[in-house]
Design a protein around this motif. Structure first.
Motif, PDB file in Angstrom:
ATOM      1  N   PHE A  57       4.004  -0.798  -4.046  1.00 33.80           N
ATOM      2  CA  PHE A  57       3.711  -0.380  -5.191  1.00 33.80           C
ATOM      3  C   PHE A  57       2.826  -1.109  -5.862  1.00 33.80           C
ATOM      4  CE2 PHE A  57       7.559   1.665  -4.192  1.00 33.80           C
ATOM      5  CZ  PHE A  57       7.451   2.824  -4.626  1.00 33.80           C
ATOM      6  N   THR A  58       1.764  -0.743  -6.641  1.00 35.29           N
ATOM      7  CA  THR A  58       1.069  -1.430  -7.247  1.00 35.29           C
ATOM      8  C   THR A  58       0.518  -0.935  -8.960  1.00 35.29           C
ATOM      9  OG1 THR A  58      -0.162  -2.192  -5.148  1.00 35.29           O
ATOM     10  CG2 THR A  58      -1.342  -2.701  -7.417  1.00 35.29           C
ATOM     11  N   VAL A  59       0.929  -1.947  -9.703  1.00 37.84           N
ATOM     12  CA  VAL A  59       0.372  -1.328 -11.070  1.00 37.84           C
ATOM     13  C   VAL A  59      -1.158  -1.544 -11.489  1.00 37.84           C
ATOM     14  CG1 VAL A  59       0.789  -1.926 -13.776  1.00 37.84           C
ATOM     15  CG2 VAL A  59       2.660  -1.805 -12.076  1.00 37.84           C
ATOM     16  N   VAL A  60      -1.935  -0.674 -11.592  1.00 36.89           N
ATOM     17  CA  VAL A  60      -3.233  -0.443 -11.747  1.00 36.89           C
ATOM     18  C   VAL A  60      -3.747  -0.893 -13.092  1.00 36.89           C
ATOM     19  CG1 VAL A  60      -5.496   0.712 -11.515  1.00 36.89           C
ATOM     20  CG2 VAL A  60      -3.536   1.184  -9.685  1.00 36.89           C
ATOM     21  N   ASP A  61      -2.788  -0.032 -13.888  1.00 31.12           N
ATOM     22  CA  ASP A  61      -3.005  -0.454 -15.507  1.00 31.12           C
ATOM     23  C   ASP A  61      -1.931   0.020 -16.245  1.00 31.12           C
ATOM     24  OD1 ASP A  61      -3.328   2.553 -15.876  1.00 31.12           O
ATOM     25  OD2 ASP A  61      -5.446   2.316 -15.461  1.00 31.12           O
ATOM     26  N   ALA A  62      -1.757   0.460 -17.566  1.00 36.63           N
ATOM     27  CA  ALA A  62      -0.769   0.567 -18.334  1.00 36.63           C
ATOM     28  C   ALA A  62       0.029   1.829 -17.864  1.00 36.63           C
ATOM     29  CB  ALA A  62      -1.070   0.361 -19.825  1.00 36.63           C
ATOM     30  N   THR A  63      -0.868   3.000 -17.427  1.00 36.06           N
ATOM     31  CA  THR A  63      -0.386   4.273 -17.132  1.00 36.06           C
ATOM     32  C   THR A  63      -0.461   4.684 -15.672  1.00 36.06           C
ATOM     33  OG1 THR A  63      -2.427   5.118 -17.797  1.00 36.06           O
ATOM     34  CG2 THR A  63      -0.850   4.900 -19.634  1.00 36.06           C
ATOM     35  N   THR A  64      -0.996   3.714 -14.630  1.00 36.50           N
ATOM     36  CA  THR A  64      -1.249   4.164 -13.508  1.00 36.50           C
ATOM     37  C   THR A  64      -0.698   3.122 -12.484  1.00 36.50           C
ATOM     38  OG1 THR A  64      -3.521   4.825 -14.126  1.00 36.50           O
ATOM     39  CG2 THR A  64      -3.309   4.862 -11.750  1.00 36.50           C
ATOM     40  N   ILE A  95       6.863  10.685 -14.271  1.00 39.35           N
ATOM     41  CA  ILE A  95       5.635  10.139 -13.389  1.00 39.35           C
ATOM     42  C   ILE A  95       4.927  11.356 -12.953  1.00 39.35           C
ATOM     43  CG2 ILE A  95       6.644   7.998 -12.615  1.00 39.35           C
ATOM     44  CD1 ILE A  95       6.944   9.288  -9.796  1.00 39.35           C
ATOM     45  N   THR A  96       3.679  11.563 -12.661  1.00 34.67           N
ATOM     46  CA  THR A  96       2.709  12.624 -12.251  1.00 34.67           C
ATOM     47  C   THR A  96       1.873  12.428 -11.028  1.00 34.67           C
ATOM     48  OG1 THR A  96       2.773  13.612 -14.516  1.00 34.67           O
ATOM     49  CG2 THR A  96       1.228  14.453 -12.920  1.00 34.67           C
ATOM     50  N   LEU A  97       2.005  12.896 -10.129  1.00 39.30           N
ATOM     51  CA  LEU A  97       1.172  12.689  -8.996  1.00 39.30           C
ATOM     52  C   LEU A  97      -0.202  13.224  -9.175  1.00 39.30           C
ATOM     53  CD1 LEU A  97       0.639  11.674  -5.834  1.00 39.30           C
ATOM     54  CD2 LEU A  97       1.437  13.685  -5.284  1.00 39.30           C
ATOM     55  N   THR A 146      -1.517   7.956  -6.042  1.00 43.86           N
ATOM     56  CA  THR A 146      -1.770   7.595  -7.419  1.00 43.86           C
ATOM     57  C   THR A 146      -0.872   8.397  -8.284  1.00 43.86           C
ATOM     58  OG1 THR A 146      -4.116   6.927  -6.910  1.00 43.86           O
ATOM     59  CG2 THR A 146      -3.581   7.005  -8.924  1.00 43.86           C
ATOM     60  N   PHE A 147      -0.267   7.982  -9.314  1.00 44.35           N
ATOM     61  CA  PHE A 147       0.862   8.356 -10.248  1.00 44.35           C
ATOM     62  C   PHE A 147       0.359   8.072 -11.767  1.00 44.35           C
ATOM     63  CE2 PHE A 147       3.463   7.281  -6.796  1.00 44.35           C
ATOM     64  CZ  PHE A 147       3.830   8.662  -5.981  1.00 44.35           C
ATOM     65  N   THR A 148       0.256   8.910 -12.448  1.00 44.40           N
ATOM     66  CA  THR A 148       0.199   8.515 -13.818  1.00 44.40           C
ATOM     67  C   THR A 148       1.467   8.683 -14.439  1.00 44.40           C
ATOM     68  OG1 THR A 148      -1.630   9.860 -14.104  1.00 44.40           O
ATOM     69  CG2 THR A 148      -0.386   9.434 -16.277  1.00 44.40           C
ATOM     70  N   VAL A 149       2.053   7.569 -14.993  1.00 37.55           N
ATOM     71  CA  VAL A 149       3.436   6.892 -15.407  1.00 37.55           C
ATOM     72  C   VAL A 149       3.306   6.951 -16.784  1.00 37.55           C
ATOM     73  CG1 VAL A 149       4.982   5.251 -15.101  1.00 37.55           C
ATOM     74  CG2 VAL A 149       3.439   5.815 -13.307  1.00 37.55           C
ATOM     75  N   ASP A 150       4.510   7.483 -17.368  1.00 34.16           N
ATOM     76  CA  ASP A 150       4.983   7.409 -18.938  1.00 34.16           C
ATOM     77  C   ASP A 150       6.220   6.443 -18.821  1.00 34.16           C
ATOM     78  OD1 ASP A 150       3.090   9.341 -19.977  1.00 34.16           O
ATOM     79  OD2 ASP A 150       4.369  10.755 -19.675  1.00 34.16           O
TER      80      ASP A 150
END
Length: 218
Positions: A57-64, A95-97, A146-150
């Motif tokens: 798992f890698t945090v790319v930015d504040a929402t990814t 989260i959204t794929l 890749t997930f968009t995360v809230d």
């Protein structure tokens, strides 16, 4: 199938102590992310040593956030992978794929509250959904979701430190992987479980012995 099989911890050799230092689970962290490695367990009589994969798992930015899964099985005991499940901490609200290997795709579907045989219920899972086993994650290959995360204060460890809910099942795990198309068309679930307390005690005792030996040499 709830007949969980635990392999001998000795099979892992001294690698166990590296895992003990990693904080009580099969987890390693780097500047890039947090990686889970499957534990020595399987959901049935399948030899746990045959079920091998990593989840990074890698945090790319504040929402990814990305999840890279690598299938480490190999011939003549190779399996393919068609489902991966994991949990998130409470600060992750949804989260959204969005992409698979960098492109928009519906080959894998995201779901919530997924049961993984004897290893409990997971917050999230991704499942290969084309109906063709050739689209499973093949031996030796990797796939990146890749997930968009809230949520708030998102860290890679938000995806690697929560245990599954039981029942159903009787062993809690941080993540689980479904392996299919194995030898004799075998299928089984692997998982990332906490290191047993006995292993912690053994590791602590070993560290104490090493410390005594060091002081004597000094």
């Amino acid at each position: 199938m709830n007949n969980i099989r635990r392999g001998a911890l000795a099979r892992r050799g001294l690698g166990l102590f590296g895992l003990i230092f990693a904080g009580g689970l099969f987890l390693s962290t780097t500047a890039q992310g947090a990686t889970l490695t499957l534990s020595d367990v399987s959901s049935d009589e399948t030899d746990p040593a045959l079920l091998d994969a990593t989840l990074e798992f890698t945090v790319v930015d504040a929402t990814t956030v990305t999840l890279t899964v690598t299938n480490l099985t190999a011939d003549p005991t190779a399996y393919t992978i068609d489902q991966i499940a994991f949990n998130t901490t409470d600060n992750i609200t949804s989260i959204t794929l969005t992409e698979i290997d960098g492109v928009t795709s519906t080959d894998w579907l995201l779901a919530s509250n997924t049961v993984m045989d004897g290893f409990g219920v997971y917050d999230w899972s991704v499942t290969q959904d084309t109906g063709s086993i050739t689209n499973n994650l093949q031996p030796g290959d990797s796939i990146t979701f890749t997930f968009t995360v809230d949520g708030t204060d998102i860290l890679d460890t938000n995806f690697t430190t929560e245990l599954s809910a039981i029942p159903p099942g009787d062993i809690q795990a941080y993540a689980s992987v479904k392996f299919v198309q194995g030898p004799g068309d075998d299928s089984a679930y692997g998982a990332v479980v906490p290191i047993p307390a006995a292993a912690w005690l053994f590791g602590s005792a070993l560290l104490g012995i090493l410390g005594i030996g060091y002081r004597r040499r000094s």
